[in-house]
Design a protein around this motif. Structure first.
Motif, short mmCIF file in Angstrom:
data_model
loop_
_atom_site.label_atom_id
_atom_site.label_comp_id
_atom_site.label_asym_id
_atom_site.label_seq_id
_atom_site.Cartn_x
_atom_site.Cartn_y
_atom_site.Cartn_z
N GLY A 30 0.81 -1.20 0.00
CA GLY A 30 0.00 0.00 0.00
C GLY A 30 0.85 1.26 0.00
N SER A 31 0.25 2.34 0.45
CA SER A 31 0.98 3.60 0.47
C SER A 31 2.16 3.58 1.43
CB SER A 31 0.04 4.74 0.86
OG SER A 31 0.76 5.93 1.07
N LEU A 32 3.30 4.06 0.96
CA LEU A 32 4.49 4.15 1.80
C LEU A 32 4.32 5.16 2.93
CD1 LEU A 32 7.35 4.19 -0.86
CD2 LEU A 32 7.09 2.50 0.94
N TYR A 33 3.40 6.07 2.76
CA TYR A 33 3.29 7.19 3.67
C TYR A 33 2.45 6.89 4.91
CZ TYR A 33 5.18 9.57 -0.40
OH TYR A 33 5.98 9.93 -1.45
N LEU A 34 1.81 5.75 4.95
CA LEU A 34 0.89 5.42 6.04
C LEU A 34 1.50 4.41 7.00
CD1 LEU A 34 -2.45 5.05 4.02
CD2 LEU A 34 -1.52 7.07 5.15
N THR A 35 1.44 4.73 8.29
CA THR A 35 2.02 3.84 9.31
C THR A 35 1.37 2.47 9.30
OG1 THR A 35 0.48 4.70 10.96
CG2 THR A 35 2.63 5.77 10.81
N GLU A 36 0.10 2.41 8.94
CA GLU A 36 -0.63 1.13 8.95
C GLU A 36 -0.08 0.13 7.95
OE1 GLU A 36 -3.85 3.64 8.01
OE2 GLU A 36 -4.51 2.40 6.35
N ASN A 37 0.74 0.59 7.02
CA ASN A 37 1.30 -0.28 5.99
C ASN A 37 2.70 -0.78 6.34
OD1 ASN A 37 -1.04 -0.05 4.47
ND2 ASN A 37 -0.28 1.79 3.42
N TYR A 38 3.04 -0.66 7.60
CA TYR A 38 4.31 -1.16 8.11
C TYR A 38 4.02 -2.11 9.26
CZ TYR A 38 6.52 2.50 5.38
OH TYR A 38 6.95 3.30 4.35
N ASP A 39 4.78 -3.20 9.33
CA ASP A 39 4.47 -4.16 10.37
C ASP A 39 5.44 -4.11 11.55
OD1 ASP A 39 5.44 -7.12 8.36
OD2 ASP A 39 6.48 -5.23 8.77
N TYR A 40 6.71 -4.26 11.33
CA TYR A 40 7.66 -4.24 12.44
C TYR A 40 8.25 -2.85 12.62
CZ TYR A 40 7.32 -9.27 12.10
OH TYR A 40 6.85 -10.56 12.08
N TRP A 41 8.35 -2.44 13.88
CA TRP A 41 8.85 -1.12 14.24
C TRP A 41 9.95 -1.23 15.28
CZ3 TRP A 41 6.86 3.56 12.34
CH2 TRP A 41 5.72 3.44 11.54
N GLY A 42 10.89 -0.30 15.22
CA GLY A 42 11.87 -0.19 16.27
C GLY A 42 11.30 0.61 17.44
N GLN A 43 12.13 0.78 18.45
CA GLN A 43 11.70 1.49 19.66
C GLN A 43 11.86 3.00 19.54
OE1 GLN A 43 14.71 0.31 19.24
NE2 GLN A 43 16.01 1.96 20.02
N GLY A 44 12.60 3.44 18.54
CA GLY A 44 12.78 4.87 18.31
C GLY A 44 14.04 5.43 18.93
N THR A 45 14.51 6.53 18.36
CA THR A 45 15.65 7.26 18.90
C THR A 45 15.33 8.75 18.85
OG1 THR A 45 18.07 7.53 18.77
CG2 THR A 45 16.89 7.36 16.68
N GLN A 46 15.65 9.44 19.93
CA GLN A 46 15.27 10.85 20.06
C GLN A 46 16.29 11.74 19.34
OE1 GLN A 46 12.56 12.45 21.85
NE2 GLN A 46 13.37 14.23 20.73
N VAL A 47 15.76 12.65 18.54
CA VAL A 47 16.57 13.70 17.92
C VAL A 47 16.03 15.04 18.40
CG1 VAL A 47 17.18 14.84 15.75
CG2 VAL A 47 17.14 12.33 15.88
N THR A 48 16.92 15.84 18.97
CA THR A 48 16.53 17.17 19.45
C THR A 48 17.43 18.20 18.80
OG1 THR A 48 15.82 16.24 21.57
CG2 THR A 48 16.18 18.63 21.46
N VAL A 49 16.82 19.14 18.09
CA VAL A 49 17.57 20.19 17.40
C VAL A 49 17.26 21.51 18.08
CG1 VAL A 49 18.06 21.29 15.19
CG2 VAL A 49 17.32 18.88 15.26
N PHE A 50 18.30 22.19 18.56
CA PHE A 50 18.10 23.46 19.25
C PHE A 50 18.69 24.59 18.42
CE2 PHE A 50 22.42 24.22 20.74
CZ PHE A 50 22.99 22.95 20.69
N SER A 51 18.08 25.76 18.58
CA SER A 51 18.53 26.93 17.81
C SER A 51 19.42 27.83 18.65
CB SER A 51 17.33 27.71 17.31
OG SER A 51 16.50 28.09 18.38
#
Length: 123
Positions: free
Chosen positions: A102-123
């Motif tokens: 299906g559409s690449l842009y939709l989260t529902e079309n992905y099955d396995y996910w990682g736990q995530g990594t935080q990115v913080t950009v400060f000005s």
């Protein structure tokens, strides 16, 4: 058992760069289209980019096109998200995921996910 592990996030000044990694086990990245998503506080998870299973085709959201690059190392079974010219609005938790159909842009079309990594950009 499929496992995706993101790493490489951190705190960076606006205009800086980071490279995120997504190490896969139980799944060969050379056989799957993979995506990167991000989720900022209070917002929906949004598509960032994807790499086709052949490794030859990439897809990006308009907000990151020209600044982010998705690639992979088949020998390491690891996908990367190279981010340059970072902006404060890039601040989010970044996730990698394996695409199904299906559409690449939709989260529902992905099955396995990682736990995530935080990115913080400060000005």
């Amino acid at each position: 058992q499929v496992q995706l592990v993101e790493s490489g996030g951190g705190l960076v000044q606006a205009g800086g760069s980071l490279r995120l990694s997504c190490a896969a086990s139980g799944l060969s990245l050379s056989s799957y289209t993979m995506g990167w998503f991000r989720q900022a506080p209070g917002k929906e998870r949004e598509f960032v980019g994807a790499l086709g299973w052949t490794g030859a085709t990439t897809y990006y959201s308009d907000s990151v096109k020209g600044r982010f690059t998705v690639s992979r190392d088949d020998a390491k079974n690891t996908m990367y998200l190279q981010m340059i010219s970072l902006k404060p609005e890039d601040t989010a938790v970044y996730y990698c995921a394996s695409y199904t159909s299906g559409s690449l842009y939709l989260t529902e079309n992905y099955d396995y996910w990682g736990q995530g990594t935080q990115v913080t950009v400060f000005s």
